[in-house]
Design an enzyme around this catalytic site. Structure first.
Site, short mmCIF file in Angstrom:
data_model
loop_
_atom_site.label_atom_id
_atom_site.label_comp_id
_atom_site.label_asym_id
_atom_site.label_seq_id
_atom_site.Cartn_x
_atom_site.Cartn_y
_atom_site.Cartn_z
N PHE A 1 11.53 8.84 -1.63
CA PHE A 1 10.66 8.78 -0.46
C PHE A 1 11.49 8.32 0.74
O PHE A 1 12.70 8.06 0.62
CB PHE A 1 9.47 7.82 -0.71
CG PHE A 1 9.86 6.37 -0.90
CD1 PHE A 1 10.38 5.93 -2.10
CD2 PHE A 1 9.70 5.45 0.13
CE1 PHE A 1 10.74 4.60 -2.28
CE2 PHE A 1 10.05 4.11 -0.04
CZ PHE A 1 10.57 3.69 -1.25
N HIS B 1 0.85 -1.20 0.00
CA HIS B 1 0.00 0.00 0.00
C HIS B 1 0.88 1.25 0.00
O HIS B 1 0.39 2.35 0.12
CB HIS B 1 -0.92 0.01 1.23
CG HIS B 1 -1.98 -1.05 1.19
ND1 HIS B 1 -3.33 -0.76 1.13
CD2 HIS B 1 -1.89 -2.40 1.19
CE1 HIS B 1 -4.02 -1.89 1.11
NE2 HIS B 1 -3.17 -2.90 1.15
N GLY C 1 5.19 5.13 -2.66
CA GLY C 1 6.55 5.27 -3.19
C GLY C 1 7.02 3.98 -3.83
O GLY C 1 7.60 3.97 -4.92
N GLU D 1 -0.45 -7.74 9.36
CA GLU D 1 0.53 -7.24 10.32
C GLU D 1 1.89 -7.86 10.03
O GLU D 1 1.98 -9.07 9.76
CB GLU D 1 0.08 -7.62 11.73
CG GLU D 1 0.18 -6.46 12.69
CD GLU D 1 -0.14 -6.88 14.10
OE1 GLU D 1 0.72 -6.68 14.97
OE2 GLU D 1 -1.24 -7.44 14.30
N HIS E 1 18.71 -0.77 -4.11
CA HIS E 1 18.56 -2.09 -3.49
C HIS E 1 17.44 -2.87 -4.16
O HIS E 1 17.51 -4.06 -4.37
CB HIS E 1 18.30 -1.93 -1.99
CG HIS E 1 17.25 -0.89 -1.66
ND1 HIS E 1 17.26 0.37 -2.19
CD2 HIS E 1 16.13 -0.95 -0.89
CE1 HIS E 1 16.22 1.05 -1.74
NE2 HIS E 1 15.51 0.27 -0.95
N ASP F 1 9.85 -6.08 1.09
CA ASP F 1 10.11 -5.59 2.44
C ASP F 1 11.51 -5.02 2.43
O ASP F 1 12.46 -5.67 1.97
CB ASP F 1 9.96 -6.69 3.50
CG ASP F 1 9.69 -6.04 4.85
OD1 ASP F 1 8.60 -5.47 5.01
OD2 ASP F 1 10.56 -6.08 5.74
N SER F 2 11.61 -3.81 2.89
CA SER F 2 12.89 -3.13 2.74
C SER F 2 13.14 -2.21 3.91
O SER F 2 12.27 -2.01 4.75
CB SER F 2 12.87 -2.33 1.44
OG SER F 2 11.68 -1.58 1.34
#
Ligand code: IMP
Length: 201
Positions: A158, A14, A17, A45, A186, A74-75
């Site tokens: 961002f 969601h 960026g 979550e 990355h 995931d970063s």
């Protein structure tokens, strides 16, 4: 490694960026992307303490809910002298009662490192998870090393972009043109590995 045969995937994010950057990275491969928010999916979550663990949660949730392959990212941003913090908690460091505030999050980092020897090494890391509705998944990891810039510079990108200078660069990620950042980030590093699953054998 399982190859992606479908022409459409769900982007399990969601974050606007990331949507913009990932949309840009996938465009040349003719893969159409629907976002989790367009499908009205909830955000699960993120309860794991690794990028891979949280990437898996997000991608499997979206793949099961939509019945289509789903891609998650995931970063985070890691500062060496802070033992890798904020790392997987990068978004949490920006959390306020009025939403995320990255100027505040960048200042929190600076407060902790301002007296440390410079330059302070930092890196961005990214784990992509491509998950299928049958429960199979593939993970792809990428990173980029660099150093902290202070004060933050630039309005592009961002998150922590304005306080990061990639190795060999002079501009921060916030100052670089998005098209230039997308070549070396990355996420681009992880995407190079993912792209192989789009290629036919
Ligand atoms: P996630 O949605 O839990 O993966 O949170 C990742 C967080 O890491 C983002 O909200 C940003 O704060 C930070 N982050 C990840 N990638 C980038 C980037 O390319 N530039 C700047 N910040 C990033």
């Amino acid at each position: 490694m399982r190859k992606l045969n479908e022409k459409q995937i769900v982007l399990a994010s969601h974050n606007k960026g990331k949507l913009k950057e990932i949309g840009h990275l996938l465009k040349p491969f003719g893969i159409s992307v629907i976002s989790a928010s367009d499908l009205g999916l909830d955000e699960p979550e993120e309860t794991e303490n690794t990028y891979a663990g949280n990437a898996r949660i997000k991608a499997h949730f979206a793949a099961k809910a939509s019945g289509k392959p789903a891609l998650s990212d995931d970063s985070g941003f890691s500062v060496e002298i802070l033992d890798g913090a904020p790392g997987v908690y990068s978004a949490d460091w920006a959390e306020t009662s009025n939403g995320r505030n990255f100027s505040m999050a960048m200042s929190k980092i600076w407060d902790k490192i301002q007296h440390a020897e410079k330059p302070c090494k930092a890196k961005f890391c990214c784990t992509l998870c491509l998950a299928w509705p049958d429960g199979h998944d593939e993970l792809f990891e990428g990173s980029i090393n660099g150093e902290i810039a202070w004060p933050p510079r630039g309005n592009n990108g961002f998150g922590y972009d304005p306080m990061f200078i990639a190795e060999g660069m002079h501009q921060t990620f916030g100052e670089m043109l998005p098209t230039d950042k997308h070549l070396i980030s990355h996420r681009a590093d992880a995407f190079k590995k993912l792209i192989k699953t789009f290629e036919k054998e």
